[in-house]
Design an enzyme around this catalytic site. Structure first.
Site, short mmCIF file in Angstrom:
data_model
loop_
_atom_site.label_atom_id
_atom_site.label_comp_id
_atom_site.label_asym_id
_atom_site.label_seq_id
_atom_site.Cartn_x
_atom_site.Cartn_y
_atom_site.Cartn_z
N GLY A 261 29.41 -70.33 -34.08
CA GLY A 261 28.47 -70.91 -33.14
C GLY A 261 29.18 -71.62 -32.01
O GLY A 261 30.34 -72.03 -32.12
N THR A 262 28.49 -71.79 -30.89
CA THR A 262 29.14 -72.31 -29.69
C THR A 262 29.25 -73.83 -29.65
O THR A 262 30.14 -74.37 -29.00
CB THR A 262 28.40 -71.84 -28.42
OG1 THR A 262 27.04 -72.29 -28.47
CG2 THR A 262 28.42 -70.32 -28.32
N ASP A 263 28.35 -74.54 -30.32
CA ASP A 263 28.31 -76.00 -30.16
C ASP A 263 29.62 -76.67 -30.57
O ASP A 263 30.07 -77.62 -29.91
CB ASP A 263 27.15 -76.60 -30.96
CG ASP A 263 25.80 -76.34 -30.30
OD1 ASP A 263 25.80 -75.91 -29.13
OD2 ASP A 263 24.77 -76.56 -30.95
#
Length: 749
Positions: A261-263
């Site tokens: 995921g990008t977060d």
């Protein structure tokens, strides 16, 4: 392990947006098990096991025509591809449904040699077979097409199983460090290791169409975590698990991709860069802002780009790939939550850009320069935190924040490292530092570094706060956590926080990639060469045996000025980088350590100049390297040159392979310390330096390469056993040869 024409990549799928699906119209996206793997399997741009998709046949008009004839069928005024057609579509276009077509193939083999091909196509195929005139297929194309004609008669129109999706490829053994946290959905088998600590799975593989810098096909397996995590749930144990899984599978795969995921992707990339020491293979972290389940998404480009980079290049770093750009992972931060270009590296240029061409900034790539093997660390301290200063921050809050069990703090200060100069606040910082708390000062600014140019910044230094240079908050936190877990003294940690370990900060001595040659390899009496292109070229052409001094750029009597260059600095630098690989190869072939040291030093200085282009021209080595004796079993002829864009200038001529084959152990050591990869395969034969050293019985060289992390690959192990067996059949004493292979890790039991 893969062959030289194929790269084997392991994808660790931890979760994130890329594999999310919306449960219904009213709910949000969430990771769904197996969705990502099934999506990749069903799309021929990600999985083309028989090399019969349009992606494998569109490299020329001739090959596209051949594919079109084999995989299309006349319809109502047009040719309609059979691949992927549903029964309903087939009916509309007067094309038999899958079952009917299979029956037709069985009944009329003499009329239908390929799915959907008419008798006219068969006739044209025969004409291609029998004619050699202009316009006919090349032998390799015809052979490939013959394979398709023979193979597709027994398969469905899409080259797929009855489910409509292409079948998986041959399985590979993949090890997981978390048996209870690993999906076995696609596994052919799964068993606990004898010690009960690891799960051993036979995972099917997927394979891309032929592509990349060297025309390789990338075969890859997906190890899916269970449960899949939203990136906001990632924690230290998850980072350690990723590092452990890479370590467990390090020898079996050529490269690794972490789907994430990008977060918290920048945090994970930074943590992995610290946990993976002496990395010799590519590890690329990627994901998506829009999931694969959406028709319009960025996941396709990100995954394909990561696969092509991992399979075609040895960039031995933890990189972060997003929006056609490969960054050094520990230099990145997420800068947007609604743009596809979600990441940036404000204090360092990208390692690679994927545009019309793939351009790698080899002068920036961090490479291991020690004769030590890869290792993955398994500890990070949780007792770290980030404190961001703001106007009016109460001293009591800071004092409470710095209380035990906290061991380390990243202090985000103003500007160039400034903080309030209130004595009560400085006293709190001093008290915490004196009891062993490590406080690292970084800037709140997106770009720039901490430098104590103001009085208030110097006051922080005086109370024990150490400058963190231009590290990102994500990397500073991960690095501090990593160092605290090593049990070092606070003063040692403070010193290491200001020193680049994995290229995570710009050294005060210049350069962000740590590309200066080790001090012990610097020619005696020489300091850094001034970044003057004429002086650099003069150095290259200078004879180190006659003098070890360089003329100043302003010295009119020196060789630099005598040359009277009219070319631009850019042109001269390109010429320098084009010539140096051949000079390095020549020195290595002569076992001339002083000359090799001289040229390696010049190359290291050139690589510190960021404006130099690396797109040098091909020079035929015969013009620079007069014929030299080629010992039996040497690396391939120098006419086989590595693609300029696919490797570093240092490794263009693959001097490490030559030195390993000849047993020049001193040369091998120097090349390893200069950054040569022990995992690169020789172009002509496809062998690694370790295999060439073993084949020629160079035991000392074999030991050195093994210490540097070299290992034989699956196809090389099989060939080694064959060579020893052949010697035994010829009744030759093979005890010495067997010993060399055993030192390299080959078992003959």
């Amino acid at each position: 392990m893969s062959s030289s024409s194929e790269a084997l990549v392991l994808c660790l799928y931890a979760g994130g947006t890329i594999g999310m699906v919306r449960k219904d119209a009213s709910s949000g996206f969430a990771p769904y098990p197996s969705f990502l793997t099934e999506t990749l399997r069903s799309q021929s741009r990600f999985h083309d096991p028989h090399a019969d998709s349009i992606f494998s046949w569109s490299d020329s008009v001739d090959r596209y025509k051949a594919w079109s004839e084999a995989f299309t069928r006349p319809g109502s005024g047009a040719s309609t591809p059979l691949n992927g057609s549903s029964s309903k579509d087939n009916a509309v276009n007067s094309i038999p449904a899958e079952g009917d077509l299979a029956k037709a193939v069985a009944e009329k083999r003499d009329q239908l040699e390929v799915d959907g091909a008419s008798q006219a196509n068969k006739k044209r195929k025969s004409e291609h077979d029998s004619t050699g005139k202009k316009g006919s297929l090349t032998p390799s194309t015809q052979a490939h097409l013959d394979h398709i004609y023979a193979d597709t008669a027994s398969r469905s129109p899409s080259g797929a199983a009855s489910s409509g999706s292409p079948p998986f490829g041959h399985p590979v053994l993949v090890r997981s460090s978390a048996p209870k946290g690993t999906s076995t959905h696609h596994a052919h088998s799964s068993n606990l290791s004898p010690d009960g600590k690891h799960l051993e799975l036979q995972l099917p593989t997927l394979i891309t169409p032929r592509s990349g810098a060297n025309g390789k096909r990338v075969r890859y397996a997906v190890l899916e975590y269970d449960p899949l995590l939203d990136s906001s749930e990632m924690d230290i144990p998850d980072w350690i698990r990723l590092a452990s899984d890479i370590s467990l599978n390090y020898q079996a795969f050529d490269a690794f991709i972490v789907l994430h995921g990008t977060d918290t992707m920048a945090y994970t990339a930074s943590a992995l860069s610290m946990l993976l020491e002496n990395l010799g293979k590519s590890v690329i972290v990627t994901g998506a802002q829009v999931p694969l389940s959406e028709l319009r998404n960025d996941a396709i480009e990100n995954v394909l780009g990561a696969l092509m980079l991992a399979g075609s290049y040895i960039i031995p770093e933890v990189g972060l790939y997003f929006a056609s750009t490969l960054y050094r992972g520990n230099r990145t931060s997420k800068v947007s939550n609604n743009a596809l270009a979600a990441f940036d590296s404000p204090n360092m240029a990208p390692l690679a850009r994927v545009g019309i061409n793939i351009e790698v900034a080899w002068n920036l790539v961090e490479r291991s320069r020690s004769v030590k093997s890869f290792r993955a660390h398994d500890r990070m301290s949780p007792n770290v935190a980030v404190l961001r200063l703001f106007p009016g921050l109460p001293t009591s809050t800071v004092k409470s924040f710095l209380s035990p069990p906290l061991q380390g703090v990243i202090l985000e200060s103003y500007g160039a490292g400034n903080a309030p100069s209130r004595q009560d606040l400085l006293d709190v910082f001093k008290e915490a530092s004196d009891r062993g708390l490590v406080i690292v000062n970084i800037t709140q600014c997106v770009q720039g570094e901490v430098s104590a140019i103001y009085a208030v910044g110097k006051k922080l230094e005086a109370v024990g706060v150490v400058a963190g240079g231009d590290m990102t908050p994500e990397c500073a936190l991960a690095k501090l956590s990593y160092l605290l877990a090593k049990g070092l003294e606070p003063e040692e940690i403070r010193e290491l926080m200001g020193r680049p370990l994995r290229g995570e900060l710009t050294s005060s001595r210049g350069g962000s990639g740590g590309q200066t040659i080790p001090q012990e390899l610097t020619p005696a009496g020489l300091g850094p060469i001034k970044a003057d292109i004429k002086t650099l070229l003069a150095h290259i052409l200078h004879n180190p045996q006659s003098t070890t001094t360089l003329s100043s750029p302003t010295d009119t009597s020196g060789p630099a000025s005598a040359a009277g260059w009219d070319h631009s600095s850019h042109e001269v630098s390109k010429a320098s980088l084009a010539v140096l690989p051949y000079l390095i190869y020549e020195a290595a072939s002569r076992n001339d350590l002083p000359l090799l040291q001289w040229h390696l030093y010049a190359l290291s200085q050139l690589e510190t100049i960021p404006t130099i282009s690396i797109d040098e021209e091909h020079f035929h080595p015969a013009t620079l390297n007069p014929s030299t004796s080629n010992a039996s079993g040497d690396a391939a002829s120098t006419s086989h040159i590595v693609d300029n864009d696919s490797t570093t200038p240092l490794e263009k001529m693959q001097p490490l392979h030559l030195a390993s084959a000849r047993g020049y152990t001193g040369v091998v050591e120097q090349l390893l310390q200069a950054g040569c990869s022990v995992h690169a395969r020789e172009v002509a034969t496809g062998h690694s330096p370790l295999f060439l050293a073993c084949k020629n019985g160079n035991l000392a060289t074999v030991r050195l390469l093994r210490n540097a992390g070299a290992h034989l690959k699956e196809d090389e192990v099989a060939l080694a056993r064959f060579l020893v067996q052949r010697q035994e059949e010829r009744s030759k004493d093979d005890s010495e040869a067997r010993k060399v292979w055993e030192v390299a890790g080959v078992s003959f039991a």
